[in-house]
Design a protein around this motif. Structure first.
Motif, mmCIF file in Angstrom:
data_model
loop_
_atom_site.group_PDB
_atom_site.id
_atom_site.type_symbol
_atom_site.label_atom_id
_atom_site.label_comp_id
_atom_site.label_asym_id
_atom_site.label_seq_id
_atom_site.Cartn_x
_atom_site.Cartn_y
_atom_site.Cartn_z
ATOM 1 N N GLY A 81 0.804 -1.215 0.000
ATOM 2 C CA GLY A 81 0.000 0.000 0.000
ATOM 3 C C GLY A 81 0.833 1.258 0.000
ATOM 4 O O GLY A 81 0.418 2.293 0.535
ATOM 5 N N THR A 82 1.999 1.199 -0.647
ATOM 6 C CA THR A 82 2.922 2.332 -0.684
ATOM 7 C C THR A 82 2.976 2.925 -2.084
ATOM 8 O O THR A 82 3.127 2.183 -3.066
ATOM 9 N N VAL A 83 2.854 4.233 -2.191
ATOM 10 C CA VAL A 83 3.073 4.909 -3.470
ATOM 11 C C VAL A 83 4.577 5.033 -3.668
ATOM 12 O O VAL A 83 5.249 5.786 -2.955
ATOM 13 N N ASP A 94 6.167 10.719 -3.560
ATOM 14 C CA ASP A 94 7.005 9.542 -3.775
ATOM 15 C C ASP A 94 7.291 8.873 -2.433
ATOM 16 O O ASP A 94 7.486 9.553 -1.415
ATOM 17 N N ASP A 95 7.327 7.527 -2.442
ATOM 18 C CA ASP A 95 7.657 6.752 -1.240
ATOM 19 C C ASP A 95 6.749 7.117 -0.066
ATOM 20 O O ASP A 95 7.216 7.433 1.040
ATOM 21 N N VAL A 96 5.453 7.055 -0.312
ATOM 22 C CA VAL A 96 4.467 7.422 0.714
ATOM 23 C C VAL A 96 3.733 6.159 1.174
ATOM 24 O O VAL A 96 2.998 5.550 0.394
ATOM 25 N N PRO A 97 3.883 5.742 2.432
ATOM 26 C CA PRO A 97 3.241 4.521 2.939
ATOM 27 C C PRO A 97 1.776 4.779 3.315
ATOM 28 O O PRO A 97 1.417 4.818 4.499
ATOM 29 N N VAL A 98 0.934 4.940 2.317
ATOM 30 C CA VAL A 98 -0.442 5.379 2.545
ATOM 31 C C VAL A 98 -1.191 4.382 3.436
ATOM 32 O O VAL A 98 -1.865 4.770 4.399
ATOM 33 N N LEU A 108 -10.193 -0.270 10.188
ATOM 34 C CA LEU A 108 -10.655 -0.852 8.932
ATOM 35 C C LEU A 108 -9.468 -1.252 8.056
ATOM 36 O O LEU A 108 -8.436 -0.562 8.038
ATOM 37 N N PRO A 109 -9.593 -2.354 7.310
ATOM 38 C CA PRO A 109 -8.535 -2.691 6.349
ATOM 39 C C PRO A 109 -8.474 -1.655 5.240
ATOM 40 O O PRO A 109 -9.488 -1.046 4.879
ATOM 41 N N VAL A 110 -7.272 -1.446 4.720
ATOM 42 C CA VAL A 110 -7.042 -0.419 3.702
ATOM 43 C C VAL A 110 -6.343 -1.065 2.512
ATOM 44 O O VAL A 110 -5.390 -1.826 2.679
ATOM 45 N N TRP A 111 -6.834 -0.737 1.306
ATOM 46 C CA TRP A 111 -6.168 -1.141 0.072
ATOM 47 C C TRP A 111 -5.825 0.104 -0.727
ATOM 48 O O TRP A 111 -6.617 1.056 -0.771
ATOM 49 N N VAL A 112 -4.652 0.101 -1.351
ATOM 50 C CA VAL A 112 -4.193 1.241 -2.141
ATOM 51 C C VAL A 112 -3.710 0.721 -3.483
ATOM 52 O O VAL A 112 -2.958 -0.261 -3.547
#
Length: 331
Positions: A81-83, A94-98, A108-112
């Protein structure tokens, strides 16, 4: 029992957010301008939207909320889930651990995922690709993005860089793209590419004057101007659009030869009211491609509207629910 999810569609101009039901209905949408001051403010804006929508879901009985899905431009490592690499119109992205960041603020679970990947997900489940397990999606807008579903699996590649279809070449001797390659599809089939082709054509003095263009500011020509002039019979616009049709058809043939899909979906702002573009491209694809590969392929316009990216972002939770965040299987 019905279930609901929160979607976040991050663009260079705005962050759209909404609540989506398990039948694909967008129940509520809101948005804020995308901060120009970097990742901390962008993440803060996303969280405030999530918090607002979580409260609204409780108030209106849109529960249970089963997860949060984020769609963003750039290369996204779906597993974490990291950009990894963002886009020039989103500052400091860049390099953003969303997913990790949102995970600190919600249970809540998160998907990116990449924004066109989630658009492809929405078209596969709710739109033009509902009857197929092998779907190629091209989003033609300011740039050209892509998504590929093969055998029911959304392709991510080794680290989220799969399906960069805007940067397949359609002319090895063409102009240099911003990516460093030559003759990329994006240079010809995006809104900015079409406008560039028209401006270059009109740089020839004897082609610059035409009754239908006399009042136009040619330095600010847009793809919509080109389309209007084409439909009015402007010969220069016809010449430009012939190049656009050729380039897009060459790209689609290459994708069909590579992925053997049942459906190719053409979407994005360029394709809004674009049946005439689809028809011109399809005629070329039938002539140019290997007959056994192209004859059985449906080339369709995207069925979902401008909210497709937002719905697709939220739809990740419905597709991947029951698996850990960042996990995927058949979609």
């Amino acid at each position: 029992m019905a279930s609901y999810s929160i979607g976040i569609d991050l663009g260079g101009t705005k962050i759209a957010a909404g609540i989506v039901a398990d039948d694909g209905q967008l129940l509520h949408e809101t948005s804020v301008p995308t901060p120009k001051t970097g990742r901390d403010d962008i993440l803060g804006a996303i969280w405030r939207l999530v918090a607002e929508l979580t409260r609204l879901a409780e108030e209106r009985g849109w529960t249970p909320l089963i997860g949060i899905g984020v769609g963003t431009a750039g290369q996204v490592d779906f597993a974490t889930g990291t950009v990894l690499r963002g886009t020039s119109n989103i500052e400091d992205w860049d390099d953003v651990p969303v997913r990790a960041w949102l995970g600190q603020h919600t249970d809540l679970p998160v998907w990116v995922d990449n924004d066109v990947n989630v658009l492809a997900l929405a078209e596969k489940h709710l739109g033009a690709g509902r009857d197929a397990d092998d779907v190629i999606c091209l989003a033609l807008g300011t740039g050209v993005g892509g998504g590929a579903i093969v055998g029911g699996h959304l392709l991510h590649g080794a680290f989220g860089g799969a399906a960069e279809f805007g940067h397949i070449t359609v002319d090895m001797r063409g102009p240099v793209c911003k990516c460093g390659f030559r003759g990329c599809l994006e240079l010809y089939a995006s809104g900015t590419g079409i406008a560039r082709l028209m401006r270059e054509a009109l740089a020839v003095p004897e082609l610059a004057d035409h009754p239908g263009r006399q009042a136009a500011d040619l330095s600010r020509v847009s793809s919509r101007d080109v389309f209007a002039w084409y439909k009015a019979g402007d010969p220069v616009a016809h010449r430009v659009m012939a190049d656009v049709f050729d380039a897009l058809a060459a790209g689609v043939v290459s994708l069909i030869h590579t992925f053997n899909p049942r459906v190719v979906v053409l979407g994005g702002g360029v394709m809004r009211d674009g049946a005439w573009i689809r028809d011109a491209v399809e005629e070329r694809v039938r002539r140019w491609g290997i007959p056994a590969l192209v004859e059985g392929v449906d080339i369709r316009l995207a069925a979902l509207g401008p909210e497709a990216g937002l719905v697709g972002a939220a739809w990740q939770a419905h597709v991947y629910h029951g698996m850990g965040a960042g996990q995927a299987t058949r979609v």
